[in-house]
Design a protein around this motif. Sequence first.
Motif, PDB file in Angstrom:
ATOM      1  N   ILE A   1     -63.421  30.136  49.336  1.00 50.41           N
ATOM      2  CA  ILE A   1     -64.333  30.094  50.477  1.00 50.41           C
ATOM      3  C   ILE A   1     -65.575  29.286  50.118  1.00 50.41           C
ATOM      4  N   PHE A   2     -66.156  29.575  48.963  1.00 49.97           N
ATOM      5  CA  PHE A   2     -67.331  28.826  48.504  1.00 49.97           C
ATOM      6  C   PHE A   2     -66.992  27.349  48.367  1.00 49.97           C
ATOM      7  N   ALA A   3     -65.839  27.045  47.752  1.00 55.91           N
ATOM      8  CA  ALA A   3     -65.442  25.659  47.514  1.00 55.91           C
ATOM      9  C   ALA A   3     -65.215  24.909  48.828  1.00 55.91           C
ATOM     10  N   ALA A   4     -64.623  25.566  49.811  1.00 60.87           N
ATOM     11  CA  ALA A   4     -64.371  24.911  51.102  1.00 60.87           C
ATOM     12  C   ALA A   4     -65.679  24.525  51.780  1.00 60.87           C
ATOM     13  N   ILE A   5     -66.662  25.410  51.724  1.00 62.86           N
ATOM     14  CA  ILE A   5     -67.946  25.133  52.371  1.00 62.86           C
ATOM     15  C   ILE A   5     -68.683  24.016  51.623  1.00 62.86           C
ATOM     16  N   GLU A   6     -68.701  24.086  50.294  1.00 61.56           N
ATOM     17  CA  GLU A   6     -69.376  23.048  49.509  1.00 61.56           C
ATOM     18  C   GLU A   6     -68.695  21.694  49.696  1.00 61.56           C
ATOM     19  N   THR A   7     -67.379  21.665  49.683  1.00 55.77           N
ATOM     20  CA  THR A   7     -66.649  20.413  49.869  1.00 55.77           C
ATOM     21  C   THR A   7     -66.943  19.797  51.233  1.00 55.77           C
ATOM     22  N   ALA A   8     -66.934  20.624  52.267  1.00 59.81           N
ATOM     23  CA  ALA A   8     -67.227  20.136  53.622  1.00 59.81           C
ATOM     24  C   ALA A   8     -68.651  19.596  53.702  1.00 59.81           C
ATOM     25  N   ALA A   9     -69.604  20.309  53.094  1.00 60.49           N
ATOM     26  CA  ALA A   9     -71.005  19.874  53.136  1.00 60.49           C
ATOM     27  C   ALA A   9     -71.186  18.534  52.421  1.00 60.49           C
ATOM     28  N   LYS A  10     -70.505  18.341  51.306  1.00 60.34           N
ATOM     29  CA  LYS A  10     -70.579  17.056  50.591  1.00 60.34           C
ATOM     30  C   LYS A  10     -69.906  15.948  51.394  1.00 60.34           C
TER      31      LYS A  10
ATOM     32  N   SER B   1     -78.949  25.063  45.897  1.00 61.23           N
ATOM     33  CA  SER B   1     -79.488  25.642  47.131  1.00 61.23           C
ATOM     34  C   SER B   1     -78.361  26.050  48.074  1.00 61.23           C
ATOM     35  N   LEU B   2     -77.366  25.177  48.223  1.00 57.60           N
ATOM     36  CA  LEU B   2     -76.236  25.514  49.088  1.00 57.60           C
ATOM     37  C   LEU B   2     -75.492  26.728  48.546  1.00 57.60           C
ATOM     38  N   TYR B   3     -75.265  26.772  47.236  1.00 58.43           N
ATOM     39  CA  TYR B   3     -74.544  27.895  46.630  1.00 58.43           C
ATOM     40  C   TYR B   3     -75.233  29.222  46.967  1.00 58.43           C
ATOM     41  N   HIS B   4     -76.548  29.281  46.776  1.00 60.46           N
ATOM     42  CA  HIS B   4     -77.257  30.536  47.036  1.00 60.46           C
ATOM     43  C   HIS B   4     -77.293  30.871  48.527  1.00 60.46           C
ATOM     44  N   THR B   5     -77.290  29.864  49.362  1.00 56.36           N
ATOM     45  CA  THR B   5     -77.270  30.099  50.800  1.00 56.36           C
ATOM     46  C   THR B   5     -75.912  30.666  51.223  1.00 56.36           C
TER      47      THR B   5
ATOM     48  N   TYR C   1     -72.332  35.180  52.516  1.00 55.00           N
ATOM     49  CA  TYR C   1     -71.105  35.857  52.095  1.00 55.00           C
ATOM     50  C   TYR C   1     -71.367  37.327  51.774  1.00 55.00           C
ATOM     51  N   SER C   2     -72.516  37.601  51.208  1.00 50.57           N
ATOM     52  CA  SER C   2     -72.899  38.976  50.913  1.00 50.57           C
ATOM     53  C   SER C   2     -72.990  39.789  52.205  1.00 50.57           C
TER      54      SER C   2
ATOM     55  N   ILE D   1     -81.697  24.572  54.257  1.00 53.84           N
ATOM     56  CA  ILE D   1     -80.277  24.618  54.577  1.00 53.84           C
ATOM     57  C   ILE D   1     -79.934  26.043  55.025  1.00 53.84           C
ATOM     58  N   ALA D   2     -79.138  26.126  56.093  1.00 48.55           N
ATOM     59  CA  ALA D   2     -78.727  27.425  56.637  1.00 48.55           C
ATOM     60  C   ALA D   2     -77.199  27.452  56.736  1.00 48.55           C
ATOM     61  N   VAL D   3     -76.619  28.600  56.444  1.00 57.18           N
ATOM     62  CA  VAL D   3     -75.177  28.796  56.528  1.00 57.18           C
ATOM     63  C   VAL D   3     -74.909  30.073  57.324  1.00 57.18           C
ATOM     64  N   ALA D   4     -73.995  29.977  58.270  1.00 51.63           N
ATOM     65  CA  ALA D   4     -73.546  31.155  59.015  1.00 51.63           C
ATOM     66  C   ALA D   4     -72.042  31.286  58.848  1.00 51.63           C
ATOM     67  N   LEU D   5     -71.583  32.512  58.730  1.00 56.42           N
ATOM     68  CA  LEU D   5     -70.160  32.825  58.616  1.00 56.42           C
ATOM     69  C   LEU D   5     -69.811  33.848  59.691  1.00 56.42           C
ATOM     70  N   TYR D   6     -68.706  33.621  60.378  1.00 51.83           N
ATOM     71  CA  TYR D   6     -68.252  34.567  61.391  1.00 51.83           C
ATOM     72  C   TYR D   6     -66.732  34.613  61.369  1.00 51.83           C
ATOM     73  N   GLY D   7     -66.176  35.791  61.485  1.00 49.89           N
ATOM     74  CA  GLY D   7     -64.725  35.903  61.542  1.00 49.89           C
ATOM     75  C   GLY D   7     -64.256  37.318  61.352  1.00 49.89           C
ATOM     76  N   ASN D   8     -63.144  37.435  60.644  1.00 51.85           N
ATOM     77  CA  ASN D   8     -62.531  38.738  60.402  1.00 51.85           C
ATOM     78  C   ASN D   8     -62.344  38.976  58.922  1.00 51.85           C
TER      79      ASN D   8
END
Length: 147
Positions: A49-58, A72-76, A81-82, A120-127
Amino acid sequence: MFETLSIGKTALLLCISSESEEEVIRETSILNGCKVLKGRVGSMDSAKIFAAIETAAKKEGLIKDLYREEHSLYHTVLEAYSGVCRGQVGLGDILRTAGLTFSVVRGPRFPGDDTDGEWIAVALYGNIGAPIKGYEHEVMGFGINPI
């Protein structure tokens, strides 16, 4: 419709928006000096999950290949995720899986105010739930940090 959106509101709205709403949010964000992306990821492995978001952002040019931007992205992402995992950051080891939509927004915290640098802001939504159809429930997480 959306004259001024902070990057936090932008990330949250983009993450839960329909395609027609998404276009309006994207246009407003660009006018406000932000870069945005939206994607999807599903896994029992947190690292994926982390890798997919970082890869997309790059790939989309939201972060450069610089330590401070990746950090910064990792901590966001970790903060968002927390929230999704209700503070217990983990999936597969405890037989949980997640199917998530994510959004990443980079720019000034508030439209027209670049005195505070870029954020930088990250939002996650799902199941999230047991890896059995029907055993999941909705979740949402959010994180924001300076770059």
